[in-house]
Design a protein around this motif. Structure first.
Motif, PDB file in Angstrom:
ATOM      1  N   LYS A 274      55.447  30.886  43.959  1.00 34.75           N
ATOM      2  CA  LYS A 274      55.259  31.534  42.695  1.00 34.75           C
ATOM      3  C   LYS A 274      53.912  32.574  42.953  1.00 34.75           C
ATOM      4  O   LYS A 274      53.139  32.376  43.623  1.00 34.75           O
ATOM      5  N   THR A 275      53.957  33.774  42.335  1.00 35.80           N
ATOM      6  CA  THR A 275      53.037  34.681  42.029  1.00 35.80           C
ATOM      7  C   THR A 275      52.580  34.690  40.696  1.00 35.80           C
ATOM      8  O   THR A 275      53.172  34.480  39.700  1.00 35.80           O
ATOM      9  N   LYS A 276      51.385  35.365  40.531  1.00 36.84           N
ATOM     10  CA  LYS A 276      50.394  35.661  39.538  1.00 36.84           C
ATOM     11  C   LYS A 276      49.849  36.768  39.710  1.00 36.84           C
ATOM     12  O   LYS A 276      49.140  36.888  40.378  1.00 36.84           O
ATOM     13  N   THR A 277      50.243  37.675  38.580  1.00 32.43           N
ATOM     14  CA  THR A 277      49.390  39.037  38.641  1.00 32.43           C
ATOM     15  C   THR A 277      48.583  39.401  37.566  1.00 32.43           C
ATOM     16  O   THR A 277      48.893  38.947  36.584  1.00 32.43           O
ATOM     17  N   ILE A 278      47.176  39.451  37.572  1.00 34.08           N
ATOM     18  CA  ILE A 278      46.278  39.613  36.565  1.00 34.08           C
ATOM     19  C   ILE A 278      45.557  40.822  36.813  1.00 34.08           C
ATOM     20  O   ILE A 278      45.110  41.494  37.687  1.00 34.08           O
ATOM     21  N   GLN A 279      45.657  41.609  35.495  1.00 34.91           N
ATOM     22  CA  GLN A 279      44.984  42.664  35.282  1.00 34.91           C
ATOM     23  C   GLN A 279      43.410  42.588  35.392  1.00 34.91           C
ATOM     24  O   GLN A 279      42.737  41.708  34.915  1.00 34.91           O
TER      25      GLN A 279
ATOM     26  N   GLU B  94      41.375  33.516  32.448  1.00 39.37           N
ATOM     27  CA  GLU B  94      42.532  33.378  33.399  1.00 39.37           C
ATOM     28  C   GLU B  94      42.476  33.896  34.784  1.00 39.37           C
ATOM     29  O   GLU B  94      43.100  33.318  35.591  1.00 39.37           O
ATOM     30  N   GLY B  95      41.471  34.737  35.189  1.00 43.91           N
ATOM     31  CA  GLY B  95      40.992  34.906  36.532  1.00 43.91           C
ATOM     32  C   GLY B  95      40.281  33.984  37.422  1.00 43.91           C
ATOM     33  O   GLY B  95      39.942  34.052  38.295  1.00 43.91           O
ATOM     34  N   SER B  96      39.592  32.973  36.529  1.00 42.76           N
ATOM     35  CA  SER B  96      38.736  32.038  37.007  1.00 42.76           C
ATOM     36  C   SER B  96      39.201  31.189  38.089  1.00 42.76           C
ATOM     37  O   SER B  96      40.286  30.445  37.992  1.00 42.76           O
ATOM     38  N   LEU B  97      38.575  30.779  39.186  1.00 41.04           N
ATOM     39  CA  LEU B  97      38.941  30.030  40.331  1.00 41.04           C
ATOM     40  C   LEU B  97      38.131  28.752  40.368  1.00 41.04           C
ATOM     41  O   LEU B  97      37.214  28.972  40.200  1.00 41.04           O
ATOM     42  N   VAL B  98      38.715  27.835  41.081  1.00 34.21           N
ATOM     43  CA  VAL B  98      38.044  26.589  41.660  1.00 34.21           C
ATOM     44  C   VAL B  98      38.405  26.356  43.108  1.00 34.21           C
ATOM     45  O   VAL B  98      39.484  26.618  43.314  1.00 34.21           O
ATOM     46  N   SER B  99      37.157  25.808  43.837  1.00 36.33           N
ATOM     47  CA  SER B  99      37.671  25.133  45.212  1.00 36.33           C
ATOM     48  C   SER B  99      37.460  23.966  45.019  1.00 36.33           C
ATOM     49  O   SER B  99      36.293  23.322  44.695  1.00 36.33           O
ATOM     50  N   VAL B 100      38.231  22.978  45.399  1.00 35.28           N
ATOM     51  CA  VAL B 100      38.476  21.709  45.091  1.00 35.28           C
ATOM     52  C   VAL B 100      39.151  20.939  46.105  1.00 35.28           C
ATOM     53  O   VAL B 100      40.268  21.061  46.656  1.00 35.28           O
TER      54      VAL B 100
ATOM     55  N   LEU C  89      38.008  39.861  25.416  1.00 31.03           N
ATOM     56  CA  LEU C  89      38.891  40.020  26.572  1.00 31.03           C
ATOM     57  C   LEU C  89      40.145  39.442  25.938  1.00 31.03           C
ATOM     58  O   LEU C  89      41.290  39.475  26.625  1.00 31.03           O
ATOM     59  N   ALA C  90      40.237  38.702  24.727  1.00 26.88           N
ATOM     60  CA  ALA C  90      41.361  38.090  24.560  1.00 26.88           C
ATOM     61  C   ALA C  90      42.589  38.987  24.025  1.00 26.88           C
ATOM     62  O   ALA C  90      43.732  38.427  24.490  1.00 26.88           O
ATOM     63  N   SER C  91      42.247  40.038  23.807  1.00 26.73           N
ATOM     64  CA  SER C  91      43.325  40.983  23.323  1.00 26.73           C
ATOM     65  C   SER C  91      43.778  41.977  24.558  1.00 26.73           C
ATOM     66  O   SER C  91      44.566  42.748  24.496  1.00 26.73           O
TER      67      SER C  91
ATOM     68  N   GLY D  90      40.953  39.630  34.978  1.00 25.47           N
ATOM     69  CA  GLY D  90      41.836  38.860  33.827  1.00 25.47           C
ATOM     70  C   GLY D  90      40.893  38.856  32.306  1.00 25.47           C
ATOM     71  O   GLY D  90      39.648  39.146  32.343  1.00 25.47           O
ATOM     72  N   GLY D  91      41.659  38.384  31.448  1.00 25.29           N
ATOM     73  CA  GLY D  91      41.209  38.346  29.899  1.00 25.29           C
ATOM     74  C   GLY D  91      40.880  36.930  29.767  1.00 25.29           C
ATOM     75  O   GLY D  91      41.081  35.977  30.578  1.00 25.29           O
ATOM     76  N   ALA D  92      40.875  36.649  28.579  1.00 23.91           N
ATOM     77  CA  ALA D  92      40.578  35.124  27.984  1.00 23.91           C
ATOM     78  C   ALA D  92      42.200  34.479  27.459  1.00 23.91           C
ATOM     79  O   ALA D  92      42.505  35.341  26.656  1.00 23.91           O
ATOM     80  N   THR D  93      42.156  33.260  27.728  1.00 18.59           N
ATOM     81  CA  THR D  93      43.353  32.839  27.143  1.00 18.59           C
ATOM     82  C   THR D  93      43.077  32.392  25.365  1.00 18.59           C
ATOM     83  O   THR D  93      41.872  32.681  25.076  1.00 18.59           O
ATOM     84  N   GLU D  94      43.938  31.927  24.805  1.00  9.64           N
ATOM     85  CA  GLU D  94      43.754  31.532  23.380  1.00  9.64           C
ATOM     86  C   GLU D  94      42.799  30.338  23.279  1.00  9.64           C
ATOM     87  O   GLU D  94      42.108  30.033  22.159  1.00  9.64           O
ATOM     88  N   THR D  95      42.751  29.712  24.372  1.00  7.55           N
ATOM     89  CA  THR D  95      41.748  28.408  24.431  1.00  7.55           C
ATOM     90  C   THR D  95      40.204  28.690  25.006  1.00  7.55           C
ATOM     91  O   THR D  95      39.449  28.070  24.727  1.00  7.55           O
TER      92      THR D  95
END
Length: 677
Positions: A252-257, A160-166, A11-13, A151-156
């Motif tokens: 702010k908004t964030k759009t993820i493929q 990028e699409g992962s969520l947390v409920s906290v 997913l990185a690319s 979403g894909g994966a970041t460089e780390t």
């Protein structure tokens, strides 16, 4: 973590390649486009994957035959009648499964189902209304040929699409954040997704999870360290659309493929696909050289669909002792904080043995740790069963008996009575112990020993009073409860040496060769059972015994952003899952070795046959429901809240030690407690 790293690499690319991939798809068969993108190492836009799957042709006659056969198979599902009228303790809507399957047939006849994906999706939706992980129908087109990712994966390596409920302070209601934003100073919670209130959107999303409890379904969506998973929101079972847009509280908004990913194990199969028709031939049509209704696609367990779990996830403390096999998620820990020197933690993420000998080691490890913890002055015990999807029922019973050796497990079970069950039970009931041990029975199907040891055979269980059944007719009933028919109450005779066959333990602790046991190691008030709602099957039985019979208190984590109680066991409470292969083998043996020609012709109207389509893994049913003594309501439909509920804090999500320390202080008041009750 090998699979997690592999997924991240794929997913990185994604972000840089998606535009080119979408452009090249013009004028090309969508399934060929999926194959070509995959073989070139390019990312596959979710819309391209969906276009491929919805181009797979659908044969209406095969579809109707599949549904009719699944209806026959569902007659073995133990809660088929109960769920039509589940009672006030059950939080979900009552459903008529067979009626809904009839509706699928009606849709087919009316021409409303246009492709194979739509058909398999409808079947999954019907089965999903049972909210029972033991009841499954997983078609290759809908479930296994492609994985979906938001979403894909970041460089780390983060998703990028992962969520947390906290809950930011542990007291306020949880909010939803992107996992990648949580530790940023300007982190802002998500308030809507695609214009829909975030809680409303995710609550609807969670209904696709096979958990009967809504709070457990909510938890599964999110990244949690104990599950070592980025959460199922990023990897849904169903097509999630081409993208999603999240709006934060700061405006702010964030759009993820979104993307489709070909499982690496299916590379050879996908290389044969050029269009929808060739997809059908490769993934849907049963193998031409086999009568089996499942393909050779590697079976994927529901809990390991997205990432590989490890025994000790990142940031776990060093275990005092752990299982040798990394896939057997069992480890034990001592809390290091100087105010918590009395506390030990037994982390049981599974009761599922993997390789030969794992069950024996599992049993011995718990015995060893209990003795060692006591010798080191650890007078309090937290048993963490978070993200435990079950496994060997005998290991669940054994673990209970190691903590409460003088108590007799009292969970009963019933099978759903049906003509099909009666046909098999009557046939198998003629097999004697002599037949099983001497091989004197002239068989063409299962061996006499297999039939004698089958869960359908009346000698494998005792009645509610611990007495032997005299015959199949004695065990089968039927007993009418809530308008449906069931067998008599059954229990295991743990002293029966024939009970422990195959790769399992020699005996449950306290019986047979293990009859001599140490004294009870901990008082009930010195044990806390910890869960995140993801506790199912054997875990549910173990938790029930610990709480109801043992008197142990329980703490549950997370749940929906609302105050109030939450159940510690959100998964199936069935006590035996039976896959199609096992029932198919029993049917084949019954037809091969019993009955006259006239009887077999009559039986054919009740017994399911091989399925006419290939599937990701064989369909399953919950074969036995669990019951409390004196109750006619299956445990599946009882609402049993934990004694206490804690919201996740940011620290808890990244370091499980913070969870254990918070629970210890809450339960026993160490270091002044937590201020909560």
């Amino acid at each position: 973590m090998a699979r997690r790293a592999a997924i991240a690499a794929v997913l990185a690319s994604a972000v840089s390649l998606v535009a080119a991939a979408a452009t090249s798809a013009t004028g090309t068969e969508p399934c060929a486009e999926v194959r070509n993108l995959y073989l070139r190492g390019n990312s596959i836009p979710a819309a391209t994957g969906y276009a491929c799957l919805t181009s797979v042709p659908f044969d209406s006659e095969t579809g109707i035959a599949t549904v009719e056969n699944f209806k026959k198979f569902s007659e073995f599902h133990s809660t088929l009648g109960d769920i039509k009228n589940p009672g006030v303790g059950y939080a979900n809507e009552p459903v008529d499964i067979l009626g809904m399957l009839d509706n699928v047939i009606a849709m087919i006849k009316q021409g409303k189902i246009k492709n194979q994906y739509q058909f398999e999706e409808q079947m999954a939706l019907v089965v999903g209304t049972s909210f029972d992980g033991h009841y499954t129908f997983l078609g290759n087109t809908f479930y296994s040929s492609l994985d979906w990712y938001r979403g894909g994966a970041t460089e780390t390596g983060e998703f990028e699409g992962s969520l947390v409920s906290v809950s930011l302070d542990g007291a306020a209601l949880p909010q939803v954040f992107f996992a990648t934003d949580l530790n940023k100073k300007d982190a802002s919670p998500i308030v809507s997704i695609d214009g829909v209130n975030v809680v409303e959107y995710l609550t609807k999303e969670s209904t696709h999870q096979l958990f009967h409890d809504a709070d457990a379904r909510w938890n599964v969506l999110f990244a949690r360290q104990q599950s070592d998973s980025p959460g199922s929101f990023i990897g849904p079972w169903f097509y999630p659309g081409p993208k999603f847009t999240a709006t934060m509280a700061n405006g702010k908004t964030k759009t993820i493929q979104n993307y489709a990913v070909v499982p690496e194990a299916l590379k050879e199969k996908w290389s044969q696909v050029v269009d929808g028709k060739s997809f059908y031939k490769t993934f849907v049509a049963p193998g031409s050289t086999s009568s089996d209704s499942t393909t050779d696609i590697p079976e994927r367990s529901l809990r390991k669909r997205y990432v590989e779990k490890r025994l000790v996830p990142p940031n776990y403390p060093k275990p005092v002792i752990q299982h040798a096999d990394k896939e057997v998620e069992l480890g034990a820990f001592f809390l290091a904080d100087y105010t918590l020197k009395e506390v030990a933690v037994l982390s049981i993420n599974t009761f599922d043995p993997v390789a030969s000998g794992d069950s024996v080691e599992f049993q011995a490890l718990i015995q060893k740790f209990i003795a060692y913890a006591k010798s080191q002055g650890r007078t309090k015990m937290i048993i963490d069963v978070s993200s435990n999807g079950g496994g060997s029922l005998f290991l669940g019973y054994d673990t209970f008996k190691q903590f409460f050796p003088t108590l007799e497990p009292d969970i009963g079970a019933r099978m759903r009575y049906s003509t099909a069950l009666d046909i098999i039970g009557t046939a198998f009931g003629t097999i004697t112990l002599e037949d099983a041990t001497s091989g004197s029975f002239d068989n063409n199907g299962l061996t006499p020993a297999d039939m004698y040891l089958s869960p359908i055979h009346y000698t494998t269980s005792v009645d509610a009073n611990g007495k032997d059944f005299s015959s199949w007719a004695d065990m089968r009933g039927p007993v009418t409860i809530n308008g449906a028919s069931y067998s008599q109450i059954m229990r295991y005779n743990f002293s029966d040496p024939y009970l422990y066959q195959g790769d399992t333990i020699e005996s449950v602790t306290g019986y047979g060769p293990l009859a001599d046991t140490p004294a009870q190691p901990y008082a009930a008030e010195d044990i806390i059972l910890l869960s995140d709602g993801y506790c199912a099957s054997t875990c549910a039985a173990f938790s029930d015994l610990m709480r109801r019979q043992g008197g142990v208190r329980s703490v549950v984590l997370g749940g929906r952003p609302a105050f109030g109680p939450m159940q510690g066991v959100g998964g199936t409470k069935g006590v035996l899952v039976e896959p199609w292969e096992a029932i198919e083998a029993s049917i084949a043996s019954t037809l091969a070795d019993f009955g006259t020609a006239a009887q077999k012709k009559k039986w054919a109207g009740y017994l399911p046959e091989a399925f006419p389509i290939a599937m990701s893994s064989a369909p399953t049913v919950n074969f036995r429901s669990g019951y409390h003594p004196g109750s006619d309501t299956p445990m599946q439909f009882l609402n049993e809240s934990a004694n206490c509920r804690l919201f996740y804090t940011p620290a808890m999500l990244t370091n499980v030690t913070h969870i254990w320390e918070s629970v210890a202080r809450l339960a026993w008041g160490f270091g002044g407690g937590t201020g909560q009750t």
